[in-house]
Design an enzyme around this catalytic site. Structure first.
Site, PDB file in Angstrom:
ATOM      1  N   TYR A 386      -4.071   4.878   0.462  1.00  0.00           N
ATOM      2  CA  TYR A 386      -3.110   4.719  -1.085  1.00  0.00           C
ATOM      3  C   TYR A 386      -2.621   5.595  -1.251  1.00  0.00           C
ATOM      4  CZ  TYR A 386      -4.123   3.944  -6.228  1.00  0.00           C
ATOM      5  OH  TYR A 386      -3.317   4.001  -7.017  1.00  0.00           O
ATOM      6  N   HIS A 524      -2.526  -6.946  -7.136  1.00  0.00           N
ATOM      7  CA  HIS A 524      -1.604  -7.424  -5.670  1.00  0.00           C
ATOM      8  C   HIS A 524      -2.249  -8.036  -4.830  1.00  0.00           C
ATOM      9  CE1 HIS A 524       0.273  -2.814  -5.941  1.00  0.00           C
ATOM     10  NE2 HIS A 524      -0.593  -2.240  -6.314  1.00  0.00           N
TER      11      HIS A 524
END
Length: 533
Positions: A386, A524
């Site tokens: 991430y 997402h």
């Protein structure tokens, strides 16, 4: 761009509404996708009395300096009747003689007549046509030409069909579907015009007007029915609509139902990996409409990578108890510098050879936010990451491009010395203009700055890593992130921030790199990779 035909009648003014059907969207038929779209636009045919025609001399008008319109005095709807009185005919002849060469050519083109020759020849051609056919022939040709011109004009006007107040992104339909439907539509419209041939008997005028009205109502009814279907399809599958501020002519919207390759032959050795920024795992698991079991059954993945789990170390064991049977190997990296923040994980039904957390850089702050988990399988390393966002006001931009990207690049290149690497997750960068719906308006937005895009290229792509989705779909617009603030998912105004990057040595082994835009639960959506072993 309405065309006005002035026809001389002895009756009062009557407005007849017509509709133009233009393809812009997609309609699913059976197992295939056909680009279909319907729009309606009305325009008026003004029927004027003889007195009105006489008081309004024939002249040439320019609409906004672009289109030349010939407003001609005409007879009633008897096609074999000559044009009004001698004075009307004289006025028409004078109007033709005063036209410029450009105006003459524009008018002749609309009538479907030759446009070559000197001015006098053009005048003679137009005059001969008027004398021979009267207004009826002109009306028919004008209507046919108008249909073609309206088709082009309306396609341009429809670009704003999905605009929102805060963003002026333009929407386009599927090119192939547009052509197929447009051909069919043009044929239908021409048939309508042909079927409205004006009767020789004056007593049939009323019947003709009733037929016009009934025809308009029929078209309107058909338009409304198809428009409802298109609207429903658009709302249920908005990702199939191409929404981009600066699209190139060969770009297409991504549709996983039509753009994915067929399954691998039975017995082919492969691994299916999925990755998903869940934007809070606990919140996702509480959603009534989300079932991790259904996702696993539908995709039958071998490994699932997660980002932005937002869980703490103390929550890991509890979360593990909720895992689906068969996925017995899970590895979690949690933020310790800021609780309930960031976090990554890898959940697998394949037991890895080894596991690493962070980048193993001594004295680095990179590993304090739980942004990296690495597992080693027989033939490759898999990294779930991430990447830090540049933040509001780009306050972390310098850290992102000068420290994080370089450290991660060095880390994966070191791993690559022993075996290929698959890097996946939310990399927080829309690398090219095709990867974001409004590139011009986001040049200084986190995730699309020049610095981040150049760093993405220099530290990953230029180092031999392949963007698998872009390699498989070079001209396809597919997004993986849609902001909550403006309801971007409903209008498909998104970004592609999630990736599968693989070492160049195994790029040819990628069978499919895909997006699942229909999966909700986060801002997402999941993406997948099928890799032949």
């Amino acid at each position: 761009m309405n065309k006005v035909l002035q026809l001389g009648l002895k009756s009062s003014v009557i407005n007849v509404a017509k509709f133009l059907v233009v393809p812009v969207r997609r309609l699913r038929i059976g197992a295939s996708i056909v680009g279909v779209g319907v729009r309606t636009i009305s325009f008026n045919t003004r029927l004027m009395s003889n007195e009105t025609v006489k008081s309004t001399p024939s002249s040439i008008y320019k609409s906004k300096g672009k289109e030349v319109k010939l407003v001609a005095a005409a007879s009633d709807q008897n096609c074999h009747h000559q044009m009004g009185s001698d004075s009307d005919r004289d006025e028409m002849q004078k109007a033709i003689e005063t036209m410029t060469v450009q105006e003459l050519k524009a008018t002749l083109r609309k009538l479907g007549l030759p446009v070559k020759g000197l001015k006098q020849e053009l005048i003679s051609t137009l005059r001969l046509h008027k004398d021979r056919d009267g207004s009826c022939g002109a009306e028919t040709n004008e209507a046919t030409s108008s249909t073609r011109l309206q088709s082009v004009t309306i396609k341009r006007k429809m670009r704003n069909q999905q605009e929102s107040p805060e963003d002026d992104s333009e929407a386009y339909g599927n090119d192939h579907g547009e052509r197929r439907v447009k051909q069919s539509t043009d044929k239908k419209l021409k048939a309508k015009v042909s079927s409205k041939t004006i009767s020789n008997e004056k007593g049939k005028k009323k019947s003709l007007l009733k037929e016009e009205e009934a025809s308009s109502m029929t078209i309107s009814s058909e338009v409304l029915k198809v428009d409802e279907i298109i609207s429903s399809s658009s709302q249920s599958e908005p990702w199939t609509v191409l929404v981009h501020k600066k699209p190139e002519k060969d770009w297409k919207a991504y549709d996983p139902k039509t753009m994915r390759p067929p399954p691998l032959p039975e017995g082919t050795k492969s691994v299916k990996i999925m990755t998903w920024n869940v934007n809070g795992l606990r919140a996702l698991l509480k959603l009534e409409n989300f079932s991790a079991l259904q996702l696993a059954q539908r995709e039958n993945f071998d490994v699932l990578c997660l980002q932005e789990t937002k869980i703490q170390v103390k929550d890991v064991e509890e979360i593990k108890k909720t895992l689906i049977e068969g996925y017995d190997h899970s590895f979690w990296s949690c933020s310790v510098s800021k609780l309930g923040y960031s976090g990554t994980a890898i959940i697998s039904r394949i037991k890895p050879l080894s596991v690493r957390y962070g980048t193993d850089v001594s004295g680095s702050d990179h590993d304090m936010e739980g942004r990296i988990v690495t597992v080693e399988f027989d033939s490759f390393y898999l990294i779930s990451t991430y990447v830090p966002n540049a933040g509001d006001g780009l306050k972390r931009l310098s850290y992102r491009v000068e420290e994080w990207d370089r450290t991660l690049s060095s880390y994966i290149k070191e791993l690559e010395k022993s075996k290929p690497v698959v890097l996946t997750g939310d990399l927080n960068c829309a690398h090219e203009e095709i990867d974001i719906h409004n590139p011009a308006g986001n040049k200084r937005s986190a995730g699309f700055t020049k610095e981040e895009r150049e760093s993405f290229g220099a530290n990953f792509l230029d180092k031999g890593f392949v963007d698998t989705f872009r390699k498989q779909h070079p001209g396809v617009v597919g997004y993986t992130y849609w902001g909550y603030r403006y309801g971007g998912r409903k209008t498909n105004k998104g970004w592609r921030l999630d990736y599968f990057l693989v070492s160049e040595s195994i790029a040819a082994n990628v069978h499919d790199s895909y997006i699942l835009p229909d999966i909700n639960g986060s801002d997402h959506c999941p993406i997948g990779l099928i890799l032949k072993l």
